[in-house]
Scaffold this active site. Structure first.
Site, PDB file in Angstrom:
ATOM      1  N   TYR A  24       8.343  43.888  57.595  1.00 51.82           N
ATOM      2  CA  TYR A  24       8.563  42.670  58.380  1.00 51.82           C
ATOM      3  C   TYR A  24       8.561  43.051  59.859  1.00 51.82           C
ATOM      4  O   TYR A  24       7.992  42.359  60.694  1.00 51.82           O
ATOM      5  CB  TYR A  24       9.906  42.041  58.004  1.00 51.82           C
ATOM      6  CG  TYR A  24       9.996  41.643  56.547  1.00 51.82           C
ATOM      7  CD1 TYR A  24       9.509  40.411  56.116  1.00 51.82           C
ATOM      8  CD2 TYR A  24      10.538  42.512  55.603  1.00 51.82           C
ATOM      9  CE1 TYR A  24       9.577  40.047  54.774  1.00 51.82           C
ATOM     10  CE2 TYR A  24      10.613  42.151  54.258  1.00 51.82           C
ATOM     11  CZ  TYR A  24      10.130  40.926  53.853  1.00 51.82           C
ATOM     12  OH  TYR A  24      10.187  40.583  52.525  1.00 51.82           O
ATOM     13  N   ASN A  48       5.664  30.860  52.497  1.00 47.85           N
ATOM     14  CA  ASN A  48       4.265  31.065  52.117  1.00 47.85           C
ATOM     15  C   ASN A  48       3.914  30.130  50.965  1.00 47.85           C
ATOM     16  O   ASN A  48       4.488  30.227  49.891  1.00 47.85           O
ATOM     17  CB  ASN A  48       4.098  32.527  51.679  1.00 47.85           C
ATOM     18  CG  ASN A  48       2.709  32.807  51.125  1.00 47.85           C
ATOM     19  OD1 ASN A  48       1.821  31.971  51.191  1.00 47.85           O
ATOM     20  ND2 ASN A  48       2.543  34.000  50.587  1.00 47.85           N
ATOM     21  N   CYS A  56       2.058  38.205  50.185  1.00 52.42           N
ATOM     22  CA  CYS A  56       3.293  38.500  50.895  1.00 52.42           C
ATOM     23  C   CYS A  56       4.182  39.468  50.105  1.00 52.42           C
ATOM     24  O   CYS A  56       5.191  39.927  50.602  1.00 52.42           O
ATOM     25  CB  CYS A  56       4.054  37.218  51.208  1.00 52.42           C
ATOM     26  SG  CYS A  56       4.397  36.205  49.782  1.00 52.42           S
ATOM     27  N   HIS A  57       3.795  39.778  48.862  1.00 49.10           N
ATOM     28  CA  HIS A  57       4.581  40.746  48.084  1.00 49.10           C
ATOM     29  C   HIS A  57       4.352  42.152  48.631  1.00 49.10           C
ATOM     30  O   HIS A  57       5.051  43.081  48.265  1.00 49.10           O
ATOM     31  CB  HIS A  57       4.189  40.680  46.611  1.00 49.10           C
ATOM     32  CG  HIS A  57       2.760  40.950  46.322  1.00 49.10           C
ATOM     33  ND1 HIS A  57       1.778  39.986  46.431  1.00 49.10           N
ATOM     34  CD2 HIS A  57       2.126  42.088  45.948  1.00 49.10           C
ATOM     35  CE1 HIS A  57       0.607  40.531  46.115  1.00 49.10           C
ATOM     36  NE2 HIS A  57       0.779  41.802  45.841  1.00 49.10           N
ATOM     37  N   GLU A  83      -0.234  47.433  41.486  1.00 46.24           N
ATOM     38  CA  GLU A  83      -1.198  47.872  42.502  1.00 46.24           C
ATOM     39  C   GLU A  83      -1.061  49.354  42.804  1.00 46.24           C
ATOM     40  O   GLU A  83      -1.686  49.872  43.716  1.00 46.24           O
ATOM     41  CB  GLU A  83      -0.986  47.048  43.784  1.00 46.24           C
ATOM     42  CG  GLU A  83      -1.260  45.563  43.559  1.00 46.24           C
ATOM     43  CD  GLU A  83      -1.038  44.730  44.810  1.00 46.24           C
ATOM     44  OE1 GLU A  83      -0.569  45.282  45.816  1.00 46.24           O
ATOM     45  OE2 GLU A  83      -1.356  43.535  44.779  1.00 46.24           O
TER      46      GLU A  83
END
Length: 103
Positions: A24, A48, A56-57, A83
DNA sequence: CCCATGACTAATT
DNA sequence: AAATTAGCCATGG
């Protein structure tokens, strides 16, 4: 409306590739030049509208904690693991390794 | 314009 | 190393 801030934040978030993360604070620094607006950035991503389309994760805390997620922290952790990001407890392991800066 | 809120951070304990 | 604390800032009422 003038909501340029949130729009700018989301546009930057869209540029984070899978398998990478940022914080952030980094986003705040990229926009305002300082880390101080980190909390405002969180407010922006919290609203979002398209959590999957806009990844945004991939935005986590500076201390490695995954932070929050509108669809639930567990969901966020699953997405990150899928991921290739390693997470122990609620923290990203080797944050330094996966963290990137935005253009 | 004032006040409360929160997916944060850095410093301190 | 975990928990607390004060500071900060864009929104919305």
């Amino acid at each position: 409306m003038d909501g340029n801030f949130q729009e700018t934040v989301l546009n930057l978030v869209k540029q984070i590739p899978a398998g990478k993360v940022t914080t952030y604070g980094e986003i705040a620094r990229r926009i305002t030049g300082s880390v101080r607006a980190a909390r405002a950035v969180a407010q922006a991503v919290a609203r979002n509208p398209y959590p999957i389309a806009i990844p945004c994760h991939r935005v986590v805390r500076s201390d490695g904690d995954v932070g929050g997620y509108s669809l639930g922290v567990e969901k966020k952790i699953k997405l990150l693991r899928a991921e290739g990001i390693e997470i122990g407890g609620r923290k990203v392991l080797n944050l330094k390794h996966f963290k990137i800066k935005i253009n």
